[in-house]
Design an enzyme around this catalytic site. Structure first.
Site, PDB file in Angstrom:
ATOM      1  N   GLY A 185      51.332  39.404  43.152  1.00  7.00           N
ATOM      2  CA  GLY A 185      50.836  40.302  44.355  1.00  7.00           C
ATOM      3  C   GLY A 185      49.842  39.684  45.134  1.00  7.00           C
ATOM      4  O   GLY A 185      49.021  38.767  44.654  1.00  7.00           O
ATOM      5  N   GLN A 207      42.701  38.915  50.558  1.00  9.86           N
ATOM      6  CA  GLN A 207      42.366  37.928  49.717  1.00  9.86           C
ATOM      7  C   GLN A 207      42.647  36.441  50.397  1.00  9.86           C
ATOM      8  O   GLN A 207      42.226  35.562  49.751  1.00  9.86           O
ATOM      9  CB  GLN A 207      43.590  38.032  48.569  1.00  9.86           C
ATOM     10  CG  GLN A 207      43.238  39.248  47.514  1.00  9.86           C
ATOM     11  CD  GLN A 207      44.088  39.351  46.252  1.00  9.86           C
ATOM     12  OE1 GLN A 207      45.223  39.739  46.617  1.00  9.86           O
ATOM     13  NE2 GLN A 207      43.684  38.907  45.417  1.00  9.86           N
ATOM     14  N   CYS A 226      43.745  39.410  38.627  1.00 11.64           N
ATOM     15  CA  CYS A 226      43.781  39.272  40.091  1.00 11.64           C
ATOM     16  C   CYS A 226      43.505  37.980  40.426  1.00 11.64           C
ATOM     17  O   CYS A 226      42.517  37.348  40.065  1.00 11.64           O
ATOM     18  CB  CYS A 226      42.602  40.405  40.642  1.00 11.64           C
ATOM     19  SG  CYS A 226      42.642  40.540  42.384  1.00 11.64           S
ATOM     20  N   LEU A 227      44.086  37.410  41.476  1.00 19.13           N
ATOM     21  CA  LEU A 227      43.746  36.038  41.798  1.00 19.13           C
ATOM     22  C   LEU A 227      42.177  36.063  42.447  1.00 19.13           C
ATOM     23  O   LEU A 227      41.637  34.901  42.525  1.00 19.13           O
ATOM     24  CB  LEU A 227      44.583  35.831  43.020  1.00 19.13           C
ATOM     25  CG  LEU A 227      46.116  35.536  42.966  1.00 19.13           C
ATOM     26  CD1 LEU A 227      46.941  35.173  44.115  1.00 19.13           C
ATOM     27  CD2 LEU A 227      46.680  34.850  41.444  1.00 19.13           C
ATOM     28  N   HIS A 255      47.071  48.613  42.737  1.00 22.12           N
ATOM     29  CA  HIS A 255      46.206  47.334  42.657  1.00 22.12           C
ATOM     30  C   HIS A 255      46.033  46.820  44.210  1.00 22.12           C
ATOM     31  O   HIS A 255      44.894  46.465  44.649  1.00 22.12           O
ATOM     32  CB  HIS A 255      46.864  46.345  41.624  1.00 22.12           C
ATOM     33  CG  HIS A 255      45.906  45.289  41.812  1.00 22.12           C
ATOM     34  ND1 HIS A 255      45.340  44.937  40.453  1.00 22.12           N
ATOM     35  CD2 HIS A 255      45.764  44.190  42.528  1.00 22.12           C
ATOM     36  CE1 HIS A 255      44.674  43.737  40.660  1.00 22.12           C
ATOM     37  NE2 HIS A 255      44.744  43.345  41.908  1.00 22.12           N
ATOM     38  N   GLU A 256      47.160  46.398  44.816  1.00 25.73           N
ATOM     39  CA  GLU A 256      47.258  45.878  45.975  1.00 25.73           C
ATOM     40  C   GLU A 256      46.810  46.747  47.187  1.00 25.73           C
ATOM     41  O   GLU A 256      46.086  46.221  47.795  1.00 25.73           O
ATOM     42  CB  GLU A 256      48.616  45.400  46.258  1.00 25.73           C
ATOM     43  CG  GLU A 256      49.184  44.548  45.480  1.00 25.73           C
ATOM     44  CD  GLU A 256      48.683  43.237  45.325  1.00 25.73           C
ATOM     45  OE1 GLU A 256      47.506  42.761  45.925  1.00 25.73           O
ATOM     46  OE2 GLU A 256      48.405  42.622  44.238  1.00 25.73           O
ATOM     47  N   HIS A 305      43.089  46.881  47.409  1.00 26.87           N
ATOM     48  CA  HIS A 305      42.346  45.773  48.095  1.00 26.87           C
ATOM     49  C   HIS A 305      42.326  45.943  49.808  1.00 26.87           C
ATOM     50  O   HIS A 305      41.384  45.268  50.228  1.00 26.87           O
ATOM     51  CB  HIS A 305      43.354  44.488  48.012  1.00 26.87           C
ATOM     52  CG  HIS A 305      43.374  43.515  47.012  1.00 26.87           C
ATOM     53  ND1 HIS A 305      42.053  42.922  46.544  1.00 26.87           N
ATOM     54  CD2 HIS A 305      44.178  43.343  45.720  1.00 26.87           C
ATOM     55  CE1 HIS A 305      42.025  42.333  45.163  1.00 26.87           C
ATOM     56  NE2 HIS A 305      43.507  42.311  44.900  1.00 26.87           N
TER      57      HIS A 305
END
Ligand code: ZN
Length: 190
Positions: free
Chosen positions: A48, A53, A99-100, A141-142, A145
């Protein structure tokens, strides 16, 4: 085009993202952004990616849903623009999230396990669906962000924060469900 990923400490990850003008969704520049998000997600082996990000403070995220047959379309990629999420239950599920933007780490996060989601997709079509379990966690989660929230903010106990290698060594056996939103170095194959 692969973009640079903002990591923990970059202020853009803590800003509330701006809504996307629906009239712009079909524009060349916005479609190019979506395509960059997909390229970047694949490059970092993520599941994702939210626009902040990659330094774009806009309310859009992509999620790779190869684990969920019910929403498999666009090669399993879900695009959610200006999403509205509503929690439908007090029941929760816990997953080890990655997470990236926090490379090399995993943390155990408890989240509501049933949500309703309203959003626009990449074709400016209205989406309205219910997500449960793992999918509900990925979307939350997304979605977080887009509101400047990271999974570590949701952790009840920071003792459950681990480097990926230590997670694999000491914790993976305890948990059967692993959320592989994170990159290659925090991806946990079973
Ligand atoms: Zn993330």
């Amino acid at each position: 085009m692969i973009r640079k990923v903002a990591v923990l400490g970059h202020p853009i990850l803590r800003k509330k993202a701006k809504p996307v003008d629906p009239g712009q969704i079909k524009s060349e520049s916005f479609q190019a952004l979506l395509s960059d998000m997909v390229d970047t997600m694949y490059e970092y082996d993520g599941r994702g990616l939210a626009a902040p990000q990659i330094h774009e403070s806009l309310q859009v995220f992509v999620a790779l849903l190869d684990f969920d047959e019910s929403v498999k379309n666009n090669n399993g990629i879900l695009f959610l623009i200006n999403p509205q999420v509503e929690v439908l239950t007090t029941k929760t599920s816990s997953y080890w999230e990655g997470c990236l933007s926090l490379p090399g780490l995993r943390g155990l996060v408890e989240r509501p396990n049933k949500i309703s989601v309203k959003a626009l997709n990449h074709k400016n079509e209205k989406l309205d669906f219910i997500a449960e379990g793992f999918l509900a966690t990925v979307i939350q989660h997304e979605w977080d962000h887009l509101n400047g929230i990271l999974y570590i903010d949701r952790m009840k106990d920071l003792k459950n924060l681990s480097f990926s290698r230590e997670f694999e060594r000491y914790h993976q056996g305890e948990q059967t469900q692993v959320l592989a939103i994170g990159g290659k170095d925090s991806f946990c194959s079973d």
